[in-house]
Design a protein around this motif. Structure first.
Motif, PDB file in Angstrom:
ATOM      1  N   LEU A  99       0.834  -1.206   0.000  1.00  0.00           N
ATOM      2  CA  LEU A  99       0.000   0.000   0.000  1.00  0.00           C
ATOM      3  C   LEU A  99       0.869   1.255   0.000  1.00  0.00           C
ATOM      4  O   LEU A  99       0.604   2.219  -0.727  1.00  0.00           O
ATOM      5  CB  LEU A  99      -0.932  -0.005   1.209  1.00  0.00           C
ATOM      6  N   GLY A 100       1.922   1.230   0.825  1.00  0.00           N
ATOM      7  CA  GLY A 100       2.826   2.373   0.867  1.00  0.00           C
ATOM      8  C   GLY A 100       3.559   2.578  -0.447  1.00  0.00           C
ATOM      9  O   GLY A 100       3.740   3.716  -0.907  1.00  0.00           O
ATOM     10  N   LYS A 101       3.964   1.483  -1.064  1.00  0.00           N
ATOM     11  CA  LYS A 101       4.684   1.545  -2.339  1.00  0.00           C
ATOM     12  C   LYS A 101       3.855   2.239  -3.413  1.00  0.00           C
ATOM     13  O   LYS A 101       4.382   2.977  -4.257  1.00  0.00           O
ATOM     14  CB  LYS A 101       5.054   0.126  -2.770  1.00  0.00           C
ATOM     15  N   HIS A 102       2.556   2.012  -3.386  1.00  0.00           N
ATOM     16  CA  HIS A 102       1.666   2.600  -4.398  1.00  0.00           C
ATOM     17  C   HIS A 102       0.980   3.872  -3.899  1.00  0.00           C
ATOM     18  O   HIS A 102       0.021   4.343  -4.517  1.00  0.00           O
ATOM     19  CB  HIS A 102       0.618   1.570  -4.829  1.00  0.00           C
ATOM     20  N   GLN A 103       1.475   4.392  -2.772  1.00  0.00           N
ATOM     21  CA  GLN A 103       0.963   5.644  -2.199  1.00  0.00           C
ATOM     22  C   GLN A 103      -0.545   5.580  -1.934  1.00  0.00           C
ATOM     23  O   GLN A 103      -1.289   6.528  -2.188  1.00  0.00           O
ATOM     24  CB  GLN A 103       1.306   6.824  -3.118  1.00  0.00           C
ATOM     25  N   LEU A 104      -0.974   4.430  -1.428  1.00  0.00           N
ATOM     26  CA  LEU A 104      -2.373   4.249  -1.031  1.00  0.00           C
ATOM     27  C   LEU A 104      -2.461   4.403   0.485  1.00  0.00           C
ATOM     28  O   LEU A 104      -1.741   3.733   1.226  1.00  0.00           O
ATOM     29  CB  LEU A 104      -2.881   2.870  -1.461  1.00  0.00           C
ATOM     30  N   GLN A 105      -3.324   5.289   0.942  1.00  0.00           N
ATOM     31  CA  GLN A 105      -3.431   5.584   2.365  1.00  0.00           C
ATOM     32  C   GLN A 105      -4.090   4.422   3.113  1.00  0.00           C
ATOM     33  O   GLN A 105      -5.189   3.991   2.747  1.00  0.00           O
ATOM     34  CB  GLN A 105      -4.240   6.866   2.581  1.00  0.00           C
ATOM     35  N   PHE A 106      -3.422   3.939   4.157  1.00  0.00           N
ATOM     36  CA  PHE A 106      -3.964   2.804   4.907  1.00  0.00           C
ATOM     37  C   PHE A 106      -5.306   3.155   5.543  1.00  0.00           C
ATOM     38  O   PHE A 106      -6.189   2.298   5.644  1.00  0.00           O
ATOM     39  CB  PHE A 106      -2.968   2.363   5.992  1.00  0.00           C
TER      40      PHE A 106
END
Length: 320
Positions: free
Chosen positions: A103-110
């Motif tokens: 998720l962090g790699k694709h800049q998706l907010q947890f």
């Protein structure tokens, strides 16, 4: 004289600790689902599982896959593959960390994550009661308290049908597997059966295979067996040295009503299972379709089934 060393046996917690592991054929075996291998635990216990998961074969077979499912007003439900990675240990901590990293790699907010979807393995959810801290869902929930757990509904529905079928007088899955085993790899047996079909003026067809995790195959196999009932009965009741389980099944007066009953009831499960396997269906659509009349069986009295105890033969009579 020293006593023989006690053998290590499989423990239920292994399924929670290691992804893709379940009880093997013996108490001192574990079964690796991705590799389809039996792991002997007798000498080393769970260390044997760890060693197996370090092997190149397992690393190739066991890959963690992260996908995202989201909705846009213009395109509706969308599903995208985010990442795929080999996780040798595959315990709940590794899988949870993998999801967080992806998720962090694709800049998706947890904090925008609504639910965690996975199969119903204990390592993912800790069992039906979502028990214990050592599962992927609980570890993700530590970062977001209102995360929604979503298991595999199709698997649950399949289990419901399977458990119910286990209560009928015949172990139909054992019969189906034995039929497949009887004909597998034997051209001669197929030719003999084809001759019987021709003699009885029944169209010859092969019997499809069935797997215990392939939800829609049992109904199809039963449908084919019913079509070929007379030739199969002739084959296994007149042939010398037929497998005893098949000879007894096709000789019994009870077998045909049981098959007809299961054929009728499994058809009730087929449409919901197909719906649950659709790729882009939303929860709202599931609910809308689930309660339509088309999914309700017309051949079984649900008023009667609402009783706490229903006799099997009463249901057979209704299904007939």
């Amino acid at each position: 004289m020293s006593q023989p060393k006690r053998k290590s046996v499989y423990k239920v917690d292994f399924a929670k600790e290691f992804q893709g592991i379940k009880k093997g054929k013996e108490d001192y075996h574990a079964h690796c689902i991705p590799c389809k291998d039996e792991i002997n635990l007798a000498a080393m216990g769970k260390t044997a599982i760890k060693q197996h998961q370090e092997k190149p074969k397992h690393k190739e077979n066991a890959k963690a896959v992260a996908t995202t499912r989201y909705f846009t007003a213009s395109k509706g439900v969308q599903v995208r593959l985010l990442d795929m990675e080999s996780l040798p240990g595959e315990d709940s901590t590794m899988v949870a960390n993998f999801i967080i990293q992806v998720l962090g790699k694709h800049q998706l907010q947890f904090e925008n994550l609504v639910s965690f979807c996975a199969d119903n393995a204990p390592v993912n959810f800790g069992g039906p009661q979502l028990a214990g801290p050592n599962n992927v869902f609980k570890k993700l929930q530590e970062k977001k308290k209102n995360l929604i757990p979503v298991g595999c509904s199709a698997h649950i529905l399949h289990n419901a049908a399977q458990k119910a079928a286990d209560r009928v007088p015949v172990d139909i899955e054992a019969i189906v597997f034995k039929l497949a085993s009887y004909f597998k790899g034997s051209t001669r047996r197929h030719e003999d059966f084809k001759d019987i079909c021709n003699f009885l003026e029944v169209n010859y067809e092969t019997i499809p295979s069935h797997g215990p995790t392939r939800w829609l195959t049992l109904g199809k196999v039963i449908d084919r067996v019913l079509k070929l009932w007379d030739p199969l009965t002739t084959l296994f009741t007149s042939k010398d040295k037929s497998p005893r389980i098949l000879e007894e099944f096709f000789s019994s007066d009870e077998s045909l009503p049981v098959l007809q009953f299961l054929h009728s009831v499994l058809a009730v499960f087929e449409k919901p299972l197909l719906l649950l396997q659709e790729f882009y269906t939303t929860v709202i659509e599931y609910i809308d379709k689930w309660f339509r009349v088309e999914f309700l069986p017309t051949n079984i009295s649900w008023i009667m089934l609402s009783k706490k105890s229903v006799d099997y033969y009463d249901i057979v009579e209704m299904a007939g």
